[in-house]
Design a protein around this motif. Structure first.
Motif, PDB file in Angstrom:
ATOM      1  N   TRP A  56      27.603  74.327  19.753  1.00  0.00           N
ATOM      2  CA  TRP A  56      27.494  75.285  18.639  1.00  0.00           C
ATOM      3  C   TRP A  56      27.977  74.657  17.340  1.00  0.00           C
ATOM      4  O   TRP A  56      27.361  74.824  16.282  1.00  0.00           O
ATOM      5  CB  TRP A  56      28.323  76.531  18.981  1.00  0.00           C
ATOM      6  CG  TRP A  56      28.256  77.609  17.941  1.00  0.00           C
ATOM      7  CD1 TRP A  56      27.306  78.581  17.836  1.00  0.00           C
ATOM      8  CD2 TRP A  56      29.195  77.821  16.879  1.00  0.00           C
ATOM      9  NE1 TRP A  56      27.598  79.394  16.759  1.00  0.00           N
ATOM     10  CE2 TRP A  56      28.750  78.954  16.153  1.00  0.00           C
ATOM     11  CE3 TRP A  56      30.361  77.172  16.462  1.00  0.00           C
ATOM     12  CZ2 TRP A  56      29.430  79.449  15.042  1.00  0.00           C
ATOM     13  CZ3 TRP A  56      31.041  77.666  15.361  1.00  0.00           C
ATOM     14  CH2 TRP A  56      30.584  78.789  14.658  1.00  0.00           C
ATOM     15  N   LYS A  57      29.063  73.890  17.422  1.00  0.00           N
ATOM     16  CA  LYS A  57      29.586  73.216  16.225  1.00  0.00           C
ATOM     17  C   LYS A  57      28.567  72.211  15.680  1.00  0.00           C
ATOM     18  O   LYS A  57      28.416  72.052  14.461  1.00  0.00           O
ATOM     19  CB  LYS A  57      30.895  72.490  16.546  1.00  0.00           C
ATOM     20  CG  LYS A  57      32.113  73.406  16.644  1.00  0.00           C
ATOM     21  CD  LYS A  57      32.642  73.775  15.244  1.00  0.00           C
ATOM     22  CE  LYS A  57      33.841  74.693  15.318  1.00  0.00           C
ATOM     23  NZ  LYS A  57      34.208  75.231  13.992  1.00  0.00           N
TER      24      LYS A  57
ATOM     25  N   ASP B  91      29.912  71.094  25.895  1.00  0.00           N
ATOM     26  CA  ASP B  91      30.167  72.478  26.273  1.00  0.00           C
ATOM     27  C   ASP B  91      29.721  73.402  25.142  1.00  0.00           C
ATOM     28  O   ASP B  91      29.293  72.948  24.087  1.00  0.00           O
ATOM     29  CB  ASP B  91      31.634  72.684  26.662  1.00  0.00           C
ATOM     30  CG  ASP B  91      32.605  72.088  25.654  1.00  0.00           C
ATOM     31  OD1 ASP B  91      32.149  71.652  24.572  1.00  0.00           O
ATOM     32  OD2 ASP B  91      33.806  72.045  25.931  1.00  0.00           O
ATOM     33  N   HIS B  92      29.807  74.687  25.395  1.00  0.00           N
ATOM     34  CA  HIS B  92      29.188  75.635  24.470  1.00  0.00           C
ATOM     35  C   HIS B  92      29.691  75.455  23.035  1.00  0.00           C
ATOM     36  O   HIS B  92      28.908  75.399  22.100  1.00  0.00           O
ATOM     37  CB  HIS B  92      29.450  77.080  24.926  1.00  0.00           C
ATOM     38  CG  HIS B  92      28.899  77.387  26.284  1.00  0.00           C
ATOM     39  ND1 HIS B  92      29.213  78.526  26.973  1.00  0.00           N
ATOM     40  CD2 HIS B  92      28.055  76.696  27.087  1.00  0.00           C
ATOM     41  CE1 HIS B  92      28.583  78.541  28.136  1.00  0.00           C
ATOM     42  NE2 HIS B  92      27.883  77.429  28.236  1.00  0.00           N
ATOM     43  N   TRP B  93      31.023  75.379  22.907  1.00  0.00           N
ATOM     44  CA  TRP B  93      31.519  75.404  21.526  1.00  0.00           C
ATOM     45  C   TRP B  93      31.207  74.111  20.785  1.00  0.00           C
ATOM     46  O   TRP B  93      30.924  74.135  19.593  1.00  0.00           O
ATOM     47  CB  TRP B  93      33.015  75.738  21.473  1.00  0.00           C
ATOM     48  CG  TRP B  93      33.988  74.664  21.891  1.00  0.00           C
ATOM     49  CD1 TRP B  93      34.545  74.516  23.122  1.00  0.00           C
ATOM     50  CD2 TRP B  93      34.555  73.630  21.068  1.00  0.00           C
ATOM     51  NE1 TRP B  93      35.407  73.440  23.116  1.00  0.00           N
ATOM     52  CE2 TRP B  93      35.436  72.886  21.872  1.00  0.00           C
ATOM     53  CE3 TRP B  93      34.388  73.260  19.723  1.00  0.00           C
ATOM     54  CZ2 TRP B  93      36.152  71.792  21.394  1.00  0.00           C
ATOM     55  CZ3 TRP B  93      35.100  72.165  19.250  1.00  0.00           C
ATOM     56  CH2 TRP B  93      35.972  71.450  20.071  1.00  0.00           C
TER      57      TRP B  93
ATOM     58  N   ASN C  64      22.827  77.416  12.595  1.00  0.00           N
ATOM     59  CA  ASN C  64      23.181  78.727  13.153  1.00  0.00           C
ATOM     60  C   ASN C  64      23.781  79.672  12.113  1.00  0.00           C
ATOM     61  O   ASN C  64      24.597  80.515  12.418  1.00  0.00           O
ATOM     62  CB  ASN C  64      24.078  78.594  14.385  1.00  0.00           C
ATOM     63  CG  ASN C  64      25.335  77.800  14.078  1.00  0.00           C
ATOM     64  OD1 ASN C  64      25.620  77.539  12.919  1.00  0.00           O
ATOM     65  ND2 ASN C  64      26.072  77.417  15.102  1.00  0.00           N
TER      66      ASN C  64
ATOM     67  N   ASP D  74      22.526  79.610  18.791  1.00  0.00           N
ATOM     68  CA  ASP D  74      23.449  80.682  18.406  1.00  0.00           C
ATOM     69  C   ASP D  74      24.688  80.745  19.289  1.00  0.00           C
ATOM     70  O   ASP D  74      25.740  81.207  18.854  1.00  0.00           O
ATOM     71  CB  ASP D  74      22.732  82.042  18.455  1.00  0.00           C
ATOM     72  CG  ASP D  74      21.689  82.151  17.350  1.00  0.00           C
ATOM     73  OD1 ASP D  74      21.947  81.631  16.244  1.00  0.00           O
ATOM     74  OD2 ASP D  74      20.614  82.723  17.604  1.00  0.00           O
ATOM     75  N   THR D  75      24.560  80.312  20.530  1.00  0.00           N
ATOM     76  CA  THR D  75      25.692  80.407  21.459  1.00  0.00           C
ATOM     77  C   THR D  75      26.171  79.043  21.941  1.00  0.00           C
ATOM     78  O   THR D  75      27.226  78.941  22.553  1.00  0.00           O
ATOM     79  CB  THR D  75      25.292  81.209  22.713  1.00  0.00           C
ATOM     80  OG1 THR D  75      24.201  80.526  23.347  1.00  0.00           O
ATOM     81  CG2 THR D  75      24.890  82.633  22.354  1.00  0.00           C
TER      82      THR D  75
ATOM     83  N   ASP E  41      20.469  76.857  23.127  1.00  0.00           N
ATOM     84  CA  ASP E  41      20.532  78.090  22.330  1.00  0.00           C
ATOM     85  C   ASP E  41      21.476  77.808  21.158  1.00  0.00           C
ATOM     86  O   ASP E  41      22.681  77.683  21.338  1.00  0.00           O
ATOM     87  CB  ASP E  41      21.067  79.216  23.222  1.00  0.00           C
ATOM     88  CG  ASP E  41      21.183  80.555  22.506  1.00  0.00           C
ATOM     89  OD1 ASP E  41      21.283  80.558  21.255  1.00  0.00           O
ATOM     90  OD2 ASP E  41      21.192  81.589  23.188  1.00  0.00           O
TER      91      ASP E  41
ATOM     92  N   GLU F  27      26.042  74.114  13.920  1.00  0.00           N
ATOM     93  CA  GLU F  27      26.604  74.594  12.658  1.00  0.00           C
ATOM     94  C   GLU F  27      26.621  73.481  11.603  1.00  0.00           C
ATOM     95  O   GLU F  27      26.238  73.677  10.456  1.00  0.00           O
ATOM     96  CB  GLU F  27      28.022  75.125  12.888  1.00  0.00           C
ATOM     97  CG  GLU F  27      28.606  75.798  11.657  1.00  0.00           C
ATOM     98  CD  GLU F  27      30.084  76.118  11.826  1.00  0.00           C
ATOM     99  OE1 GLU F  27      30.840  75.250  12.320  1.00  0.00           O
ATOM    100  OE2 GLU F  27      30.486  77.222  11.454  1.00  0.00           O
TER     101      GLU F  27
ATOM    102  N   VAL G 133      24.847  77.511  24.314  1.00  0.00           N
ATOM    103  CA  VAL G 133      24.566  77.424  25.754  1.00  0.00           C
ATOM    104  C   VAL G 133      23.371  76.505  25.989  1.00  0.00           C
ATOM    105  O   VAL G 133      22.332  76.650  25.338  1.00  0.00           O
ATOM    106  CB  VAL G 133      24.284  78.823  26.350  1.00  0.00           C
ATOM    107  CG1 VAL G 133      23.849  78.718  27.807  1.00  0.00           C
ATOM    108  CG2 VAL G 133      25.521  79.705  26.214  1.00  0.00           C
TER     109      VAL G 133
END
Lengths: 287, 806
Positions: B796-797, B791-793, B805, B668-669, B666, B800, B671
């Motif tokens: 996400w990075k 992990d999630h962050w 995102n 956006d998150t 995902d 990004e 995850v």
């Protein structure tokens, strides 16, 4: 992971508990489910000399409906919240939120009163209480006073609760029938605090939002009531302009700390995503 | 023969030997809470130890005031380095040829380091007194980045060895340098890189993690001053080695030391080393004459006992434009923390990292490893893998994917193209290992067919198109990994720990009525040895597994062995078990010949008996033979039926497997949802398929944890970030996906029963598969490599950075 020495008290009535709390003063802590306090004691971040266990006080248990208000005793467990047919019918977001707290073993012991009273910004119920505009009954030697959840939290672990007072009950105005609701929480694993979470309650009429209430978990020192985010939705048909404005308003008040869950920009953005998804789910449930 | 006579099939089934899905005999007590762990041991008069630990990553100790602590009622003693110096026990030797402070001497070098040891009547008093020991520190600049450890102006960490030019593995280049280890043909490799049509280069970091067994480390030390015997119950993965080390350290004769490993709640490498708690408990018991218990809590376990990985691997891989790999070069910067306490065979300071050519026929390769000191906890153990094998496997499996991107080739196809062919076994790798057996193409084919790899790639193409059209915010990633392990250390000619050859052992006694006990030099920590070793024996000697007791972990009774880690139990002790069984059978054959009045050569073995060739009704079962060995005087034979085998393996074993992972990310998150995981393992002969499956499930779950979340991180001044299970990622059943398991069987040609070991394969192969899947999800958007944990962050990075995102 060994706590300091303490004396254990187990009063049988609320009056007895309050008398004890006043006698013992700052050296005493009230014990509910213990899932925040006991770990803090094991880490010696809290070293109370007295524990006043509320487990035997029947007056602090139970779920009732009175004059359009739900009344939940402080010592009601999360499992009892989940199991309550009354809550499922009147205010189902309580069950949805409680089910996202840790695991069944913890929910069997952890209480709603402990969750809202200790001021941990990672707890899930405080933001929900703000979204629901609940109030807390704080009982002390001089009687009981009501404090709205939206005014209760001052900083991490600092609340409006005065020494010698016990949070005895939670009062929740019953949301209108047909309201939409959602609690969206992102976490790393079961048992973790939220990276960010959002509680959304709203009402709709003819496809238009007539009221909306949004609050955020664990993206600040306290739970955050996102008033402007809710306001941004009212009068809209949940078009991207309104939802985007609500998300931006929520992100604007989020000020998470960087921790193992991620840096500030990430956690802020996740708060926005949780709001967006909660709005979407709540709107789909409203009728 | 009557109708009631069991058939051969029935007789074989009754044995529950090799290949039987025999239920674990250990589980009856574990599932009822009747295990006996170190913390269950309670002895009369027992005292408790607890540590004062450093709050700083690097600091000078200006003074220690014990008075307030000693004044607490119930406190018996507070030990510091000053108390241990007269005994020369303030430092202890490590398994890697370094020394480690038992209690900090003048300086602390990592947060959580042991500074003083409080002994008290109970745990509560000990913990109270720990708070009252006043230590005055002067904080110093810390080194938390291995890449800065050897800077000219880097803080000097190890003052105790600052003038030591020569380390345990050659010259030191810098005061924070430990060793350089080099293998392979550097010149030829660099030429291959210079001449290559394509070169892919990447820095691949395998973050610092921790084995985090459910039971933390601990011991009970009990000195009997009357008979001079020191007994230590402890969480030891290698009890005999501990006994020898304890004797060398304390000068107590080895016969007066008894080491007992009771039930152990998981080890995963964390319980191989010797820790200050063991030494302090032993010293305290020797001084006081009463038993001392010390058990870590979770935070102590995560911050002070052995970590794993922390390898920074810079790779260059050369290939032709059509995907033939022509060379591999790797430099490793190895962060060993404050003391070099790696648990590796003596001659291998980077373990078997030179298995990093993996499953591929790479003509030339070169590896160099530099170990450095930092202000972090010591360790460097093999967390559910053989020595540095997960690091090596992760390195090559990521490098192959990086090369595939560069070549714009499918990663499975690139692997297929470069596999060592079945006809090449035994295969000698460019970095010197002799792979015993393998059939990689068959395994890969089976895996690709079972998962419908082509179908998955087609689905991914659709997903990517839908993503670009804005119809989904989820990206599908497919991770392919093919690993070759090197386990079963190992041949005494090149494998030792502290000079102790890495053989292992089994001693068998057959009782008169035909049941048996087998004792081994290994120790189960959850692997199910009592179940599986009995199965090996059942097949060898024809006694049902249910009638064979397997006992390990008591140095007064078990034969000498080097313990359980690095998937060595089955390859080494399992071989010893089979060989000891064969000695039993050889003597049994002589007894049977006497009883049946035939020549031994006229007998043949049949499941559970010797029978006369051509006349199977003339037979003696093993039970009958056992009884005869005790009640008859047989000319030329000693009474009884016992055997012992010390097995020095001729080679390592090389399990392998093909893993495939499908994730949905995902964006956006951040995850990541593991939608599918398929694991095909080839561990040679399969002793107990149910236990293998359980091992694979557990290892994959640990691999998931490592790839998706585990990290022991330090900040600039040396504080451990997230030192409890709130932050250190242990997945629960909720986070754990469904595992699909499969297998092929390619026996080891040199192992008596052809078994290779399996417990660590899923971790070795799993981490790469997860990581490759996450990387693959973003590959079409230009991602070559992103570091673990996913992990999630971090995910996400990555999204990004790639502009995905918003």
């Amino acid at each position: 992971m060994i706590p300091g020495a303490f004396d254990y008290h187990r009063p049988a009535s609320l009056g007895e508990a309050i008398t004890l709390a006043n006698e013992l003063g700052d050296d005493a802590r009230v014990l509910a489910g213990g899932h925040s306090l006991i770990p803090m004691m094991k880490l010696r971040m809290a070293v109370p000399e007295h524990l006043i266990d509320l487990a035997d006080i029947d007056d602090l248990k139970g779920i009732d409906e009175r004059d359009g208000t739900l009344q939940i005793g402080a010592m009601t467990s999360q499992a009892e919240i989940i199991g309550s047919g009354l809550l499922a019918e009147r205010c189902p977001i309580l069950r949805e939120t409680a089910e996202q707290i840790a695991d069944p073993q913890i929910r069997n012991v952890g209480t709603i009163g402990g969750n809202v009273a200790n001021g941990d910004p990672g707890n899930d119920m405080p933001a929900l209480m703000q979204a629901l505009n609940a109030s807390y009954a704080l009982t002390g030697a001089g009687g009981t006073r009501e404090v709205p959840a939206r005014n209760f939290y001052e900083a991490a672990y600092f609340t409006a609760l005065e020494p010698g007072e016990v949070l005895s009950a939670i009062h929740i105005p019953i949301p209108p029938a047909g309201h939409g609701y959602a609690y969206e929480k992102q976490k790393r694993k079961v048992g973790d605090y939220a990276t960010a979470a959002a509680a959304v309650l709203l009402t709709m009429e003819g496809g238009v939002c007539t009221s909306a209430s949004i609050a955020l978990t664990n993206v600040g020192d306290t739970p955050l009531f996102a008033e402007a985010a809710g306001a941004a939705l009212v009068g809209s048909a949940f078009d991207e302009g309104a939802v985007g404005a609500a998300v931006s308003a929520a992100e604007a008040i989020a000020s998470p700390a960087e921790d193992g869950r991620g840096p500030v920009d990430f956690r802020t953005r996740v708060a926005g995503v949780m709001v967006r998804r909660a709005i979407g789910r709540a709107a789909s449930r409203a009728r | 023969m009557t109708d009631q006579t069991p058939t051969a099939v029935e007789r074989a089934a009754k044995l529950q030997g090799l290949g039987s899905k025999r239920k674990r005999v250990e589980d009856a007590r574990f599932t009822q809470g009747k295990g006996n762990y170190v913390d269950d041991i309670k002895l009369p008069g027992m005292l408790f130890g607890d540590f004062v630990r450093s709050p700083y990553g690097h600091a000078r100790i200006k003074g220690i005031d014990k008075d307030a602590a000693l004044a607490v009622p119930g406190v018996v003693a507070v030990l510091t380095a000053e108390d241990l110096k007269p005994l020369n026990l303030h430092y202890m030797p490590t398994l890697a040829g370094d020394v480690q402070a038992v209690l900090a001497d003048e300086k602390v070098l990592f947060q959580g380091q042991e500074v003083a040891f409080v002994v008290a009547e109970n745990r509560y008093v000990a913990a109270d007194a720990v708070e009252l020991v006043e230590v005055e520190y002067e904080q110093l600049d810390a080194v938390n980045d291995a890449f800065k450890a050897m800077d000219a102006d880097a803080p000097l960490l190890r003052e105790d060895i600052k003038d030591k030019q020569e380390g345990a593995h050659g010259p030191r280049k810098h005061y924070n340098h430990i060793f350089t280890w080099e293998v392979g043909d550097k010149e030829a490799t660099h030429k291959a890189l210079a001449d290559a049509e394509v070169v892919a280069e990447e820095l691949i970091t395998y973050q610092r993690v921790h084995p985090c067994p459910l039971e933390t480390c601990g011991c009970v030390a009990s000195m009997d001053k009357v008979n001079g015997k020191l007994t230590i119950w402890g969480t030891f993965q290698a009890p005999h080695a501990v006994r020898t080390v304890a004797s060398l350290i304390t000068n107590i004769p080895e016969h007066n030391i008894r080491i007992i490993s009771p039930d152990i709640g998981g080890g995963f490498g964390n319980k191989v080393g010797v820790y200050p708690g063991y030494i302090c408990s032993a010293v305290a018991s020797i001084v006081t004459g009463v038993p001392i218990k010390w058990v870590e809590d979770r935070i102590e376990n995560l911050t002070s006992t052995a970590f794993a990985r922390d390898y920074h691997m810079t790779g260059r891989i050369a290939a032709t434009r059509d995907g033939r790999i022509t060379g591999l070069d790797c430099h490793v910067l190895a962060d060993h923390g404050a003391f070099d306490a790696c648990a590796d065979p003596t001659k291998f300071p980077a373990g078997f990292f030179n298995i990093c050519t993996g499953s591929y026929d790479i003509p030339v390769a070169h590896v160099s490893v530099d170990g450095v000191y930092t202000n972090k906890a010591p360790g460097g153990v093999a967390y559910r893998c053989s020595f540095r094998v997960t690091e090596a496997s992760y390195f090559i499996e990521r490098m192959i994917d990086v090369l595939a991107r560069k070549l714009d080739m499918d990663p499975a196809e690139l692997r297929m193209k470069n596999f060592i062919k079945q006809s090449q076994f035994p295969y000698t790798s460019a970095l010197g290992w002799e792979y015993d057996s393998g059939d990689y193409e068959t395994a890969m084919d089976k895996a690709m067919t079972t998962v419908d790899y082509a179908g998955l790639r087609a689905e991914q193409a659709e997903n990517r198109a839908a993503f670009d059209r804005g119809e989904t915010r989820s990206l599908m990633g497919i991770g392919v990994a093919f690993f070759t392990e090197i386990v079963g250390a190992g041949p005494v000619k090149n494998c030792d720990i502290l000079g102790l050859g890495m053989f292992d052992s089994c001693e068998i006694r057959i009782h008169p009525t035909g049941s048996a006990i087998a004792r081994l030099g290994t120790i189960s920590q959850g692997q199910g040895h009592a179940t599986t070793f009995a199965q090996i024996l059942a097949s060898e000697i024809g006694i049902p597994a249910d009638q064979i007791t397997v006992e390990e972990g008591d140095t007064d009774t078990a034969p000498y062995g080097l313990g359980t880690y690095g998937s060595r139990s089955t390859p080494v002790a399992g071989a010893a078990t089979a060989m000891a069984g064969r000695k039993i059978r050889a003597k049994a054959q002589m007894i049977a010949a006497y009883l049946l009045e035939v020549h031994e050569d006229d007998l043949e073995w049949d499941i559970d008996r010797f029978q006369v060739k051509g006349n199977p009704e003339a037979a003696k079962t093993m039970a009958e033979i056992a009884f005869a060995s005790y009640n008859q005087a047989i000319p030329g034979l000693e009474p009884g039926l016992e055997a012992v085998s010390y097995y020095d393996p001729p080679n390592m074993t090389y399990p392998f497997g093909a893993y495939l992972c499908v994730v949905d990310v995902d964006v956006d998150t951040g995850v990541t949802d593991v939608r599918r995981f398929y694991a095909l393992d080839d561990c040679g002969t399969r002793i107990n398929p149910m236990i293998i499956e359980g091992q694979v499930h557990g290892g994959l779950t640990e691999a998931l944890a490592i790839a998706m979340g585990q990290e022991i991180a330090y900040d600039e001044i040396g504080n451990v970030k997230g030192a409890s299970l709130l932050d250190f990622y242990l997945p629960t059943a909720v986070e754990t996906p469904v595992w699909e398991t499969d297998h092929t069987v390619t026996p080891s040609p040199h192992h008596p029963i052809g078994a290779k070991g399996v417990g660590e394969s899923p971790n070795v192969g799993g981490v790469s598969a997860f990581s490759n899947a996450v990387n693959d999800a973003f590959a079409h958007k230009g991602l070559t490599h992103t570091q673990m944990p996913h992990d999630h962050w971090r995910v996400w990075k990555t999204a990004e950075r790639l502009g995905l995102n918003g």
